[in-house]
Write a protein that holds these residues in place. Sequence first.
Motif, mmCIF file in Angstrom:
data_model
loop_
_atom_site.group_PDB
_atom_site.id
_atom_site.type_symbol
_atom_site.label_atom_id
_atom_site.label_comp_id
_atom_site.label_asym_id
_atom_site.label_seq_id
_atom_site.Cartn_x
_atom_site.Cartn_y
_atom_site.Cartn_z
ATOM 1 N N ALA A 134 0.766 -1.348 -0.085
ATOM 2 C CA ALA A 134 -0.145 -0.143 0.007
ATOM 3 C C ALA A 134 0.991 1.015 -0.050
ATOM 4 O O ALA A 134 0.586 2.318 -0.829
ATOM 5 C CB ALA A 134 -1.031 -0.125 1.084
ATOM 6 N N ASP A 135 2.010 1.255 1.026
ATOM 7 C CA ASP A 135 2.812 2.398 0.827
ATOM 8 C C ASP A 135 3.487 2.594 -0.485
ATOM 9 O O ASP A 135 3.657 3.794 -1.129
ATOM 10 C CB ASP A 135 3.912 2.334 2.035
ATOM 11 N N LEU A 136 3.910 1.440 -1.102
ATOM 12 C CA LEU A 136 4.594 1.293 -2.456
ATOM 13 C C LEU A 136 3.584 2.035 -3.328
ATOM 14 O O LEU A 136 4.007 2.895 -4.364
ATOM 15 C CB LEU A 136 4.961 -0.124 -2.848
ATOM 16 N N ARG A 137 2.466 1.638 -3.398
ATOM 17 C CA ARG A 137 1.571 2.199 -4.571
ATOM 18 C C ARG A 137 1.201 3.673 -4.235
ATOM 19 O O ARG A 137 1.105 4.485 -5.138
ATOM 20 C CB ARG A 137 0.123 1.226 -4.238
ATOM 21 N N SER A 138 1.195 4.262 -2.957
ATOM 22 C CA SER A 138 0.985 5.328 -2.558
ATOM 23 C C SER A 138 1.988 6.332 -3.060
ATOM 24 O O SER A 138 1.898 7.307 -3.810
ATOM 25 C CB SER A 138 0.665 5.441 -1.136
ATOM 26 N N SER A 139 3.259 5.984 -2.797
ATOM 27 C CA SER A 139 4.540 6.585 -3.393
ATOM 28 C C SER A 139 4.648 6.675 -4.973
ATOM 29 O O SER A 139 5.083 7.611 -5.383
ATOM 30 C CB SER A 139 5.885 5.955 -2.650
ATOM 31 N N ILE A 140 4.132 5.665 -5.574
ATOM 32 C CA ILE A 140 4.162 5.587 -6.891
ATOM 33 C C ILE A 140 3.184 6.596 -7.436
ATOM 34 O O ILE A 140 3.383 7.400 -8.071
ATOM 35 C CB ILE A 140 4.029 4.273 -7.615
ATOM 36 N N SER A 141 1.984 6.351 -6.850
ATOM 37 C CA SER A 141 0.959 7.312 -7.171
ATOM 38 C C SER A 141 1.161 8.993 -7.197
ATOM 39 O O SER A 141 1.109 9.778 -7.914
ATOM 40 C CB SER A 141 -0.367 7.108 -6.468
ATOM 41 N N GLU A 142 1.832 9.298 -6.060
ATOM 42 C CA GLU A 142 2.480 10.398 -5.890
ATOM 43 C C GLU A 142 3.543 10.903 -6.762
ATOM 44 O O GLU A 142 3.477 12.052 -7.278
ATOM 45 C CB GLU A 142 2.954 10.627 -4.258
ATOM 46 N N SER A 143 4.620 10.018 -7.170
ATOM 47 C CA SER A 143 5.175 10.622 -8.138
ATOM 48 C C SER A 143 4.916 10.726 -9.399
ATOM 49 O O SER A 143 5.389 11.480 -10.377
ATOM 50 C CB SER A 143 6.557 9.347 -8.111
ATOM 51 N N VAL A 144 3.808 9.874 -9.878
ATOM 52 C CA VAL A 144 3.164 10.281 -10.996
ATOM 53 C C VAL A 144 2.066 11.255 -11.237
ATOM 54 O O VAL A 144 2.233 12.148 -12.096
ATOM 55 C CB VAL A 144 1.998 8.860 -11.265
ATOM 56 N N SER A 145 1.538 11.695 -9.885
ATOM 57 C CA SER A 145 0.606 12.827 -9.840
ATOM 58 C C SER A 145 1.290 14.067 -9.692
ATOM 59 O O SER A 145 0.696 15.095 -10.104
ATOM 60 C CB SER A 145 -0.303 12.652 -8.782
ATOM 61 N N VAL A 146 2.563 14.221 -9.355
ATOM 62 C CA VAL A 146 3.191 15.324 -9.248
ATOM 63 C C VAL A 146 3.270 15.974 -10.554
ATOM 64 O O VAL A 146 2.740 17.392 -10.828
ATOM 65 C CB VAL A 146 4.716 15.270 -8.595
ATOM 66 N N PRO A 147 3.675 15.563 -11.592
ATOM 67 C CA PRO A 147 3.687 16.052 -13.037
ATOM 68 C C PRO A 147 2.481 16.338 -13.477
ATOM 69 O O PRO A 147 2.201 17.405 -14.098
ATOM 70 C CB PRO A 147 4.550 15.105 -13.812
ATOM 71 N N GLN A 148 1.280 15.679 -13.256
ATOM 72 C CA GLN A 148 0.089 15.821 -13.591
ATOM 73 C C GLN A 148 -0.447 16.961 -12.770
ATOM 74 O O GLN A 148 -1.173 17.763 -13.377
ATOM 75 C CB GLN A 148 -0.843 14.571 -13.358
ATOM 76 N N ARG A 149 -0.227 17.112 -11.492
ATOM 77 C CA ARG A 149 -0.860 18.247 -10.837
ATOM 78 C C ARG A 149 -0.086 19.649 -11.397
ATOM 79 O O ARG A 149 -0.836 20.518 -11.335
ATOM 80 C CB ARG A 149 -0.477 18.057 -9.354
ATOM 81 N N ALA A 150 1.158 19.604 -11.629
ATOM 82 C CA ALA A 150 1.755 20.794 -12.367
ATOM 83 C C ALA A 150 1.189 21.196 -13.595
ATOM 84 O O ALA A 150 0.828 22.187 -13.750
ATOM 85 C CB ALA A 150 3.359 20.515 -12.425
ATOM 86 N N ALA A 151 0.851 20.031 -14.408
ATOM 87 C CA ALA A 151 0.067 20.269 -15.668
ATOM 88 C C ALA A 151 -1.299 21.028 -15.569
ATOM 89 O O ALA A 151 -1.583 22.066 -16.228
ATOM 90 C CB ALA A 151 0.040 19.122 -16.694
ATOM 91 N N SER A 152 -1.978 20.437 -14.454
ATOM 92 C CA SER A 152 -3.215 20.880 -14.218
ATOM 93 C C SER A 152 -3.223 22.295 -13.703
ATOM 94 O O SER A 152 -3.870 22.948 -13.842
ATOM 95 C CB SER A 152 -3.914 19.928 -13.442
ATOM 96 N N SER A 153 -2.181 22.722 -12.920
ATOM 97 C CA SER A 153 -2.247 23.786 -12.462
ATOM 98 C C SER A 153 -1.726 25.162 -13.574
ATOM 99 O O SER A 153 -2.225 25.858 -13.458
ATOM 100 C CB SER A 153 -0.993 24.000 -11.308
ATOM 101 N N ARG A 154 -1.046 24.561 -14.398
ATOM 102 C CA ARG A 154 -0.821 25.587 -15.558
ATOM 103 C C ARG A 154 -2.196 25.782 -16.472
ATOM 104 O O ARG A 154 -2.295 26.898 -16.622
ATOM 105 C CB ARG A 154 0.349 24.884 -16.496
ATOM 106 N N ILE A 155 -2.880 24.648 -16.493
ATOM 107 C CA ILE A 155 -4.158 24.770 -17.141
ATOM 108 C C ILE A 155 -4.954 25.655 -16.531
ATOM 109 O O ILE A 155 -5.765 26.628 -16.834
ATOM 110 C CB ILE A 155 -4.762 23.645 -17.190
ATOM 111 N N GLY A 156 -5.139 25.561 -15.089
ATOM 112 C CA GLY A 156 -5.772 26.369 -13.930
ATOM 113 C C GLY A 156 -5.370 27.779 -14.140
ATOM 114 O O GLY A 156 -6.088 28.868 -14.303
#
Length: 138
Positions: free
Chosen positions: A94-116
């Motif tokens: 579960a911790d591993l999935r969470s850390s993978i999810s966080e590392s993937v979502s950081v670029p996605q969050r950055a992209a969505s913040s630019r869209i915002g």
Amino acid sequence: MLLYLNEHSFSDERLAEQVTQARQDRLPIVMAHENDPDLGGCLFSKFFETTPQELIAGGLYKDLARSCFAGRHREVSLALLAKSLGATSVKSSADLRSSISESVSVPQRAASSRIGVRRTSKTLASTSGRSSAAAEHV
């Protein structure tokens, strides 16, 4: 060196030769004492009967052997053995999935913040009468 001890240990001289060489080379020896009868487990006292006397006198059994128990204690026994061999703790799946999810979502969050930012800029531009391009540079 991992020295797996069960009822068949030291049944031929090759194991004694390998252990003797490992001791001469000053390799660390971690002993695993099998306790599961289905896997050749036996009482530890048996090893004092089957191990060559030179190895016993040389201190082979000075360090404690790690017990490998059967049944519900097997997993813990093997984990402790692995730790003795240098294994380290790992994150839970579960911790591993969470850390993978966080590392993937950081670029996605950055992209969505630019869209915002663009959407906000367009909204500001439309309310202030400026173009969205001009608003982005403000």
